[in-house]
Design a protein around this motif. Structure first.
Motif, PDB file in Angstrom:
ATOM      1  N   ARG A  28       0.467  -1.027  -0.042  1.00 13.96           N
ATOM      2  CA  ARG A  28      -0.177   0.085   0.715  1.00 13.96           C
ATOM      3  C   ARG A  28       0.811   0.950  -0.147  1.00 13.96           C
ATOM      4  O   ARG A  28       0.559   1.930  -0.624  1.00 13.96           O
ATOM      5  CB  ARG A  28      -1.044  -0.109   1.354  1.00 13.96           C
ATOM      6  N   LEU A  31       2.108   2.176  -3.094  1.00 12.29           N
ATOM      7  CA  LEU A  31       0.744   2.244  -4.883  1.00 12.29           C
ATOM      8  C   LEU A  31       1.011   3.656  -3.950  1.00 12.29           C
ATOM      9  O   LEU A  31       0.529   4.517  -4.502  1.00 12.29           O
ATOM     10  CB  LEU A  31      -0.180   1.890  -4.082  1.00 12.29           C
ATOM     11  N   ALA A  32       1.162   3.919  -3.115  1.00 13.32           N
ATOM     12  CA  ALA A  32       1.100   5.508  -2.990  1.00 13.32           C
ATOM     13  C   ALA A  32       1.515   6.293  -2.846  1.00 13.32           C
ATOM     14  O   ALA A  32       1.903   7.689  -3.231  1.00 13.32           O
ATOM     15  CB  ALA A  32       0.829   5.438  -1.300  1.00 13.32           C
ATOM     16  N   LEU A  69      -5.118  -5.015  -2.215  1.00 12.21           N
ATOM     17  CA  LEU A  69      -4.974  -3.504  -2.389  1.00 12.21           C
ATOM     18  C   LEU A  69      -6.388  -2.517  -2.493  1.00 12.21           C
ATOM     19  O   LEU A  69      -6.991  -1.756  -1.632  1.00 12.21           O
ATOM     20  CB  LEU A  69      -3.994  -3.281  -3.084  1.00 12.21           C
ATOM     21  N   ASP A  72      -9.132  -2.891   0.339  1.00 12.31           N
ATOM     22  CA  ASP A  72      -8.417  -2.512   1.136  1.00 12.31           C
ATOM     23  C   ASP A  72      -8.813  -1.367   1.119  1.00 12.31           C
ATOM     24  O   ASP A  72      -9.362  -0.050   2.372  1.00 12.31           O
ATOM     25  CB  ASP A  72      -6.501  -2.345   1.124  1.00 12.31           C
ATOM     26  N   GLY A  73      -8.663  -0.955   0.786  1.00 12.73           N
ATOM     27  CA  GLY A  73      -8.957   0.340  -0.351  1.00 12.73           C
ATOM     28  C   GLY A  73     -10.325   0.983  -0.300  1.00 12.73           C
ATOM     29  O   GLY A  73     -10.928   2.000   0.443  1.00 12.73           O
ATOM     30  N   HIS A 111      -5.212  10.071  -0.148  1.00 16.06           N
ATOM     31  CA  HIS A 111      -4.615   8.848  -0.630  1.00 16.06           C
ATOM     32  C   HIS A 111      -5.789   8.906  -2.467  1.00 16.06           C
ATOM     33  O   HIS A 111      -5.689   7.723  -2.519  1.00 16.06           O
ATOM     34  CB  HIS A 111      -5.808   7.611  -0.010  1.00 16.06           C
ATOM     35  N   HIS A 113      -3.827   7.965  -4.594  1.00  9.69           N
ATOM     36  CA  HIS A 113      -3.272   6.634  -5.068  1.00  9.69           C
ATOM     37  C   HIS A 113      -4.293   5.624  -5.371  1.00  9.69           C
ATOM     38  O   HIS A 113      -4.552   4.642  -6.082  1.00  9.69           O
ATOM     39  CB  HIS A 113      -1.244   6.418  -5.654  1.00  9.69           C
ATOM     40  N   GLU A 114      -4.417   4.998  -4.563  1.00 11.36           N
ATOM     41  CA  GLU A 114      -5.891   4.577  -3.956  1.00 11.36           C
ATOM     42  C   GLU A 114      -7.017   4.213  -4.220  1.00 11.36           C
ATOM     43  O   GLU A 114      -7.292   3.619  -5.024  1.00 11.36           O
ATOM     44  CB  GLU A 114      -5.493   4.108  -2.261  1.00 11.36           C
ATOM     45  N   TYR A 115      -7.374   5.941  -4.645  1.00  9.98           N
ATOM     46  CA  TYR A 115      -8.595   6.116  -4.446  1.00  9.98           C
ATOM     47  C   TYR A 115      -8.133   5.863  -6.659  1.00  9.98           C
ATOM     48  O   TYR A 115      -9.517   5.709  -7.107  1.00  9.98           O
ATOM     49  CB  TYR A 115      -8.590   8.312  -4.887  1.00  9.98           C
TER      50      TYR A 115
END
Lengths: 243, 243
Positions: A28, A31-32, A69, A72-73, A111, A113-115
DNA sequence: TGTACATCAGTGAACGCGCGTTCACTGATGTAC
DNA sequence: TGTACATCAGTGAACGCGCGTTCACTGATGTAC
């Protein structure tokens, strides 16, 4: 019988759970900073001090890690939305709607990149497995409840939007109908979906840079703009202070 | 003096232009099948039968090629939107709005990866150079004209939305104000931006799979749903048949 | 409590892949006189 | 029209990189008797 074994976890089991958690947490973080395209099993292994092949004891493939991920997101986003909405008095429908909107936007800004993994370009060649659906629909579920509550609180609302929608439109809504109380007329379901669409459309536009040179970059003004748009979309669904 | 030399193009110049075109065309085809992440200079060169280094005579880097594709994409999208809108009688404001909406959506459905390149997750590490701006704003420009025409055609419209917006919201709109006639009040500029946001939000949601299990998958029903949402958004800006 | 066997986490080497970019080069095209 | 030089498209080899995944292995942990 299954499941009736709260038997003490062995050292192996505890270690496994812990390392699994570290893998996801590290992924994560990567990813961020790098974005989904730059996420690599090898890099994660490297950072955890394992050899790359060791990760395969925990995760079947890179896609598998991506799925974790994504889950999780969706859960993180769903949770902030639920909490924010729950903190507002039930009767304050506009407040509840705006709380969800700001929760989603704030989480997205924090967040990015998670978005983007959840709502941006789909990863080519990757298809999210069906078990991500419950997590993915948490925000939607909050909004559906809001709509139901609004109709329950104000009978005039259902009447105001009682006009039949055209046949094909009504049919297009069939998949979602089971999730909304039948007291909510189609027109209002449609508008609810529009509110949901707008929320993520606005957040994506802002996050993906399409408001550069259009809306001022200052964070305070951006927030004011966002509140203004969210309010007007709330109005459109009839969820408004002034009836 | 520059520019006053329509002198016959040499064979070199013609060859150069042609090959440049082939490079972009090939890259665009690769983009359409693999997506932006899978676009590689080497693959393009391979398909054109050149050695990979030869491409560098035409394109400075992979990012440079991406920029060309982005430009290309914005122009293609802008063109279909302009054409569709121009084909509708000037007085039919709803018709013009819906024409733009459907043009954008149809183009997006026909060119999903190109659309994703423009409106999906930004490519990490890539920043679009400023010369993409004119192409990027073609659709927006059409919408701005529509708004201006709507206010000109119906003076009641400006009055209906004459209420001052809160100070910070007005300030947030300053960057875009120069592009909209001053007869259009802030409230209407805001709603115009919302319509624009909604259009791309809806198309992105559909294209990126967020309507699976929500709106029926059938293309005809999808189109009906889209028309319904676009119509309601048009209403929100006051651009509606029934005044 | 002790032994024999099964499970499983982690190692290290390897396979095979594709990428962007640089560089010295050859040979064809274009230009100046 | 002809020659001498400059420009420039395209070649081929190379650098250095990182990736996902497999496989036979060692050694520690867990289990059954």
């Amino acid at each position: 019988m299954d499941g009736e074994r709260p038997r003490a976890r062995t050292a192996r089991e505890r270690a496994r759970a812990e390392i699994m958690g570290e893998i996801v947490a590290t992924a994560r973080r990567h990813l961020a900073t790098e974005g989904a395209a730059g996420l690599s099993l090898r890099a994660v292994a490297r950072e955890l001090g394992m050899v790359s092949s060791a990760v395969y004891r925990y995760v079947a493939s890179r896609d598998d890690l991506l799925t974790l991920l994504i889950l999780d997101g969706y859960n993180a986003l769903g949770e902030v939305a639920e909490r924010a909405e729950a903190a507002v008095p039930r009767a304050d429908l506009v407040g509840r709607w705006l709380a969800v909107c700001h929760a989603v936007r704030d989480w997205a800004l924090a967040h990015p990149h998670e978005y983007a993994l959840l709502f941006g370009t789909p990863v080519p060649g990757y298809a999210a497995p069906p078990d991500t659906v419950p997590a993915a629909t948490r925000v939607t579920a909050v909004l559906a409840t809001l709509l139901t509550d609004a109709v329950a609180a104000d009978p005039a609302l259902a009447r105001r939007f009682a006009d039949e929608v055209p046949g094909p439109v009504a049919r297009s809504l069939l998949p979602v109908r089971p999730f909304v109380a039948h007291q909510v007329p189609d027109e209002l379901v449609l508008r609810g979906l529009m509110a949901w669409t707008y929320l993520f459309g606005a957040v994506s536009f802002e996050l993906f840079g399409h408001r550069h040179g259009v809306v001022d970059d200052d964070p305070v003004l951006r927030a004011a703009f966002f509140t203004a748009e969210a309010t007007r979309i709330g109005d459109m669904t009839g969820v408004t202070g002034r009836s």
